[in-house]
Design an enzyme around this catalytic site. Structure first.
Site, mmCIF file in Angstrom:
data_model
loop_
_atom_site.group_PDB
_atom_site.id
_atom_site.type_symbol
_atom_site.label_atom_id
_atom_site.label_comp_id
_atom_site.label_asym_id
_atom_site.label_seq_id
_atom_site.Cartn_x
_atom_site.Cartn_y
_atom_site.Cartn_z
ATOM 1 N N CYS A 2 9.664 -11.603 2.616
ATOM 2 C CA CYS A 2 11.050 -11.881 2.996
ATOM 3 C C CYS A 2 11.788 -12.460 1.797
ATOM 4 O O CYS A 2 11.188 -12.927 0.849
ATOM 5 C CB CYS A 2 11.089 -12.895 4.122
ATOM 6 S SG CYS A 2 10.046 -12.460 5.508
ATOM 7 N N ARG A 27 12.614 -7.172 -1.069
ATOM 8 C CA ARG A 27 11.529 -8.017 -0.569
ATOM 9 C C ARG A 27 11.216 -7.767 0.905
ATOM 10 O O ARG A 27 10.194 -8.216 1.403
ATOM 11 C CB ARG A 27 11.884 -9.494 -0.745
ATOM 12 C CG ARG A 27 12.007 -9.924 -2.181
ATOM 13 C CD ARG A 27 12.425 -11.357 -2.264
ATOM 14 N NE ARG A 27 11.387 -12.249 -1.804
ATOM 15 C CZ ARG A 27 10.421 -12.737 -2.575
ATOM 16 N NH1 ARG A 27 10.386 -12.418 -3.842
ATOM 17 N NH2 ARG A 27 9.519 -13.540 -2.097
ATOM 18 N N TRP A 74 10.896 -9.105 6.518
ATOM 19 C CA TRP A 74 9.873 -8.084 6.656
ATOM 20 C C TRP A 74 8.857 -8.690 7.611
ATOM 21 O O TRP A 74 8.177 -9.653 7.286
ATOM 22 C CB TRP A 74 9.264 -7.794 5.299
ATOM 23 C CG TRP A 74 8.264 -6.695 5.276
ATOM 24 C CD1 TRP A 74 8.487 -5.358 5.474
ATOM 25 C CD2 TRP A 74 6.866 -6.812 5.002
ATOM 26 N NE1 TRP A 74 7.322 -4.651 5.342
ATOM 27 C CE2 TRP A 74 6.314 -5.514 5.053
ATOM 28 C CE3 TRP A 74 6.027 -7.886 4.713
ATOM 29 C CZ2 TRP A 74 4.970 -5.264 4.843
ATOM 30 C CZ3 TRP A 74 4.680 -7.626 4.499
ATOM 31 C CH2 TRP A 74 4.165 -6.329 4.559
ATOM 32 N N ASN A 99 10.343 -17.998 4.107
ATOM 33 C CA ASN A 99 9.514 -16.920 3.550
ATOM 34 C C ASN A 99 8.088 -17.455 3.467
ATOM 35 O O ASN A 99 7.878 -18.537 2.916
ATOM 36 C CB ASN A 99 10.051 -16.558 2.158
ATOM 37 C CG ASN A 99 9.097 -15.688 1.349
ATOM 38 O OD1 ASN A 99 9.065 -15.777 0.133
ATOM 39 N ND2 ASN A 99 8.328 -14.854 2.005
ATOM 40 N N GLY A 100 7.127 -16.702 4.023
ATOM 41 C CA GLY A 100 5.735 -17.164 3.994
ATOM 42 C C GLY A 100 5.164 -17.178 5.396
ATOM 43 O O GLY A 100 5.689 -16.512 6.295
ATOM 44 N N GLU A 479 -4.487 5.864 -8.028
ATOM 45 C CA GLU A 479 -3.057 5.523 -8.060
ATOM 46 C C GLU A 479 -2.211 6.703 -7.550
ATOM 47 O O GLU A 479 -1.263 6.510 -6.791
ATOM 48 C CB GLU A 479 -2.670 5.144 -9.500
ATOM 49 C CG GLU A 479 -1.188 5.113 -9.819
ATOM 50 C CD GLU A 479 -0.380 4.126 -8.983
ATOM 51 O OE1 GLU A 479 -0.956 3.348 -8.207
ATOM 52 O OE2 GLU A 479 0.863 4.178 -9.082
ATOM 53 N N LYS A 483 0.326 6.596 -4.370
ATOM 54 C CA LYS A 483 1.751 6.959 -4.433
ATOM 55 C C LYS A 483 2.068 7.956 -3.326
ATOM 56 O O LYS A 483 3.085 7.836 -2.641
ATOM 57 C CB LYS A 483 2.128 7.598 -5.786
ATOM 58 C CG LYS A 483 2.222 6.667 -6.953
ATOM 59 C CD LYS A 483 3.540 5.931 -7.050
ATOM 60 C CE LYS A 483 3.413 4.523 -6.592
ATOM 61 N NZ LYS A 483 2.691 3.582 -7.373
ATOM 62 N N GLU A 486 1.835 6.229 0.311
ATOM 63 C CA GLU A 486 2.838 5.212 0.643
ATOM 64 C C GLU A 486 4.239 5.800 0.732
ATOM 65 O O GLU A 486 5.095 5.278 1.447
ATOM 66 C CB GLU A 486 2.790 4.037 -0.330
ATOM 67 C CG GLU A 486 3.246 4.343 -1.728
ATOM 68 C CD GLU A 486 3.201 3.131 -2.656
ATOM 69 O OE1 GLU A 486 3.312 1.999 -2.194
ATOM 70 O OE2 GLU A 486 3.052 3.348 -3.877
ATOM 71 N N HIS A 502 -21.614 13.479 -3.751
ATOM 72 C CA HIS A 502 -22.369 12.448 -3.024
ATOM 73 C C HIS A 502 -21.791 12.180 -1.636
ATOM 74 O O HIS A 502 -22.118 11.168 -1.024
ATOM 75 C CB HIS A 502 -22.421 11.163 -3.856
ATOM 76 C CG HIS A 502 -23.125 11.340 -5.161
ATOM 77 N ND1 HIS A 502 -24.477 11.544 -5.258
ATOM 78 C CD2 HIS A 502 -22.650 11.406 -6.434
ATOM 79 C CE1 HIS A 502 -24.830 11.700 -6.533
ATOM 80 N NE2 HIS A 502 -23.729 11.623 -7.264
ATOM 81 N N LYS A 601 8.396 -4.979 -1.466
ATOM 82 C CA LYS A 601 8.157 -4.923 -2.910
ATOM 83 C C LYS A 601 7.269 -6.063 -3.392
ATOM 84 O O LYS A 601 6.403 -5.879 -4.229
ATOM 85 C CB LYS A 601 9.517 -4.964 -3.620
ATOM 86 C CG LYS A 601 9.441 -4.865 -5.124
ATOM 87 C CD LYS A 601 9.020 -3.472 -5.560
ATOM 88 C CE LYS A 601 8.892 -3.337 -7.062
ATOM 89 N NZ LYS A 601 8.046 -2.180 -7.396
HETATM 90 C C1 F6R Z 1 2.389 0.486 -4.949
HETATM 91 C C2 F6R Z 1 2.805 -0.854 -5.316
HETATM 92 C C3 F6R Z 1 1.949 -1.995 -4.869
HETATM 93 C C4 F6R Z 1 1.975 -3.130 -5.906
HETATM 94 C C5 F6R Z 1 1.187 -4.337 -5.385
HETATM 95 C C6 F6R Z 1 1.123 -5.447 -6.418
HETATM 96 O O1 F6R Z 1 3.265 1.456 -5.462
HETATM 97 O O2 F6R Z 1 3.828 -1.047 -5.921
HETATM 98 O O3 F6R Z 1 0.636 -1.592 -4.625
HETATM 99 O O4 F6R Z 1 1.440 -2.665 -7.104
HETATM 100 O O5 F6R Z 1 1.789 -4.826 -4.218
HETATM 101 O O6 F6R Z 1 2.391 -5.897 -6.754
HETATM 102 P P1 F6R Z 1 2.626 -6.775 -8.060
HETATM 103 O O7 F6R Z 1 2.293 -5.919 -9.239
HETATM 104 O O8 F6R Z 1 4.069 -7.175 -8.022
HETATM 105 O O9 F6R Z 1 1.699 -7.950 -7.959
#
Ligand code: F6R
Length: 606
Positions: A2, A27, A74, A99-100, A479, A483, A486, A502, A601
């Protein structure tokens, strides 16, 4: 997670808080709200959905007042509804944003309910508003009330409270969640980060964990949890005052993919000294003292650490272990084999990574923080900072921060190897020169949007996909799969190509898309034979590779090529088409690219 904001002393409090919330929408974005205090009355607007819905509510009925707080949510505790949206108000007297997570909220709520408090939401946060009412009813002043409340609550929090009892001040506190206090002209502000306040002021006080503060228009009084006054210096932050916008692109993510040549070039510049040498921003002595590294990160940043492990062990011969940050401290790790913890986080605020780093520090390890947000909690707490200079990343899915992290990590590996004497100055200069070619190579990879579009169209029809890679391209496969899932909500899994036989090869059936990452490196022949096995069982191979390796997989169904590149740099360059493929697939599916469902984010809860 949040985002929280607040203002005191600004006569257009409502619009100012809305602007600040827009900067924090990354956020969290399932609901939002603002509350102000005017002529002794608390006035609240909340809306479910994106911030634009709150904007409409405010346009219909503006909020008067020169003191207020706001929140973009969120959901964690309690579903998405207007009642669960913040701010929460208790007894028309105290309003809070938080927030938290208040971990012991159930016990506190039960106690307060039995004392007659009526709750209006299912959230953990609402207890804070009632705790303030209870404390004021007991005759405590703002300092004593906050002190008592902080002694009772457990968990991670950054909160702001506004009370009719104190109509000219905000009460704020933090523990593990970020909080910045902005000092303006005749007004003060609070925000979850300095970006939220960048249009208002660059003069910021960062509270430390367990601090609380009483904030009025012209004064900030900071206290430690036991009520002792604390002196916290204001700093001038470098956050850009301009509002981050899409700059004509359809999505932030598209813009951020295009920003990668700059992000890489700026990050590389930050790692290079005045003589043009890679320094890792650390002295040779500090680098030589590194005898083993534990890397701590989450999500995409964790995959960056897994790629970096190949570089650091190959070049610098320093042992590396990569830890999922959320698991690290709970498995009670033995740390004696490592001298240094390297925490990697775009936001510098991921609570899992912060807590893992603190655990490592308390076990006696030196800490290095690789962060994109200057002034973030990890940047402030770590012994050394390795900066990425990717600029604000707004799209929830990390793109430019990832390739910038990789650029910095490769530069770090070279500087470490040089300091350790495991490579000579000539080899270091040669790799440095190759890294300098990256912005140009990535720029050429950006022309791939059109060729990838039809491939993305076909992929968008799939229900599931596999990503395969070997060597440094194995973490890149993880990765790439992250991508895709998500952004487009297509189930995707990444595997080391050599692991297919395996077990995972059983998943392959006629038409299953298999995204194959391949470079002309020492494992190319083996990786291509793993792909042949997948193709023979009906897998539709989408090959992402450099020009000189295309011939190795003459059975691919679709081919995406990037320019030839040194194999050390291959994971950075091949990341770009993998990002574009996931982006365009999501666009085809019509999902919310910048704000995918259920994601935020910056994840500031465990
Ligand atoms: C995926 C993505 C997340 C962040 C993860 C860590 O596209 O962006 O998996 O990489 O939440 O976030 P940071 O790097 O801000 O600690």
């Amino acid at each position: 997670m949040c985002g929280i904001v607040g203002a005191v002393g600004h006569d257009r409090c409502g619009p100012v808080l809305l602007d600040a919330l827009k900067r924090l929408e990354y956020r969290g974005y399932d609901s939002s709200g603002i509350v102000t205090l005017h002529e002794g009355q608390i006035d609240l607007r909340r809306a479910v959905g994106k911030l634009v819905n709150l904007e409409t509510a405010l346009a219909d009925q503006a909020l008067p007042g020169s003191i207020g707080i706001g929140h973009t949510r969120w959901a964690t505790h309690g579903g998405v509804s207007e009642d669960n949206a913040h701010p929460h108000v208790a007894s028309d007297r105290v309003s809070i944003v938080h927030n938290g997570i208040i971990e012991n909220h159930r016990t506190i709520r039960a106690r307060l309910e039995s004392a007659g408090h009526k709750f209006a939401s299912d959230t953990d946060s609402e207890v804070l508003a009632h705790l303030f009412v209870e404390a004021f009813d007991a005759g405590l002043d703002a300092v004593a009330a906050t002190q008592k409340i902080l002694a009772e609550i457990e968990g991670a929090y950054a909160f702001a409270a506004m009370a009719t009892d104190y109509p000219e001040q905000l009460i704020v506190a933090r523990n593990a969640s970020p909080l910045a206090v902005g000092i303006g002209e005749g007004a003060c502000y609070i925000g979850s980060d300095a970006i939220a306040l960048a249009h208002l002021t660059r003069k910021v006080i960062y509270l430390k964990d367990h601090d609380f503060a009483l904030i009025s228009a012209d004064h900030v009084a900071v206290y430690q949890a036991d009520g002792t006054p604390a002196n916290r210096e204001a700093v001038i932050v470098a956050a850009s005052p301009g509002m981050v916008d899409k700059g004509g692109y359809r999505h932030f993510m598209e813009k951020e993919i295009y920003e990668q040549p700059d992000a890489i070039a700026h990050s590389l510049a930050a790692m290079t000294d005045a003589d043009g040498q890679l320094t890792a921003t650390m002295s040779t002595e500090d680098l030589r003292a590194i005898t083993g590294i534990v890397m701590l990160a989450a999500g995409t940043s964790h995959y960056a650490t897994q790629i970096a492990r190949y570089w650091i062990e190959t070049l610098a011969k320093v042992p590396v272990v990569c830890e999922v940050a959320s698991e690290y401290r709970y498995r009670h790790p033995v740390t004696s084999a490592y001298s240094t913890a390297l925490a990697i986080s775009q936001s510098g605020e991921s609570l899992d990574t912060l807590m893992a780093m603190r655990h490592a520090a308390s076990s006696g390890l030196h800490t290095i923080g690789l962060v994109n947000v200057p002034g973030s909690t990890i940047a402030r707490e770590t012994d050394f900072v390795l900066p990425t200079r990717a600029g604000p990343e707004i799209g929830v899915a990390s793109t430019k921060a990832f390739t910038a992290q990789l650029t910095v990590l490769l530069s770090f590996a070279v500087a470490l190897a040089k300091a350790k004497g495991s490579i000579d100055a000539e080899r270091a200069a040669q790799i440095h020169q190759q890294i300098q070619s990256l912005p140009g190579l990535v720029g050429r990879a950006l022309t791939l949007f059109d060729p990838i579009r039809p491939i993305a169209h076909a992929l968008s029809q799939a229900r599931s996909a596999l990503y395969l890679g070997r060597g440094t391209l194995y973490p890149l496969a993880l990765e790439g799969a992250l991508k895709l899932k998500e952004l487009s909500y297509i189930h995707a899994e990444g595997f080391a190509s050599g692991e297919m036989k395996h077990g995972p090869i059983a998943l392959i059936e006629e038409g299953l898309p298999v995204v194959a990452l391949l470079a002309a490196d020492e494992v190319m022949a083996k990786a291509s034979s793993n792909l042949r096995e997948a193709a023979a069982r009906g897998g539709q191979i989408i090959l992402i590779t450099e020009e000189r390796a295309v011939h190795e997989v003459d059975f691919a169904d679709a081919v995406i090529t990037v320019p030839n590149v040194d194999s050390l740099l291959a994971p950075i360059l091949l990341a770009v088409p993998a990002q574009i493929l996931a982006y365009l697939t999501a666009v085809e599916k019509g999902t919310d690219v910048d704000q995918p469902r259920n994601l935020a984010k910056s994840v500031t809860v465990e």
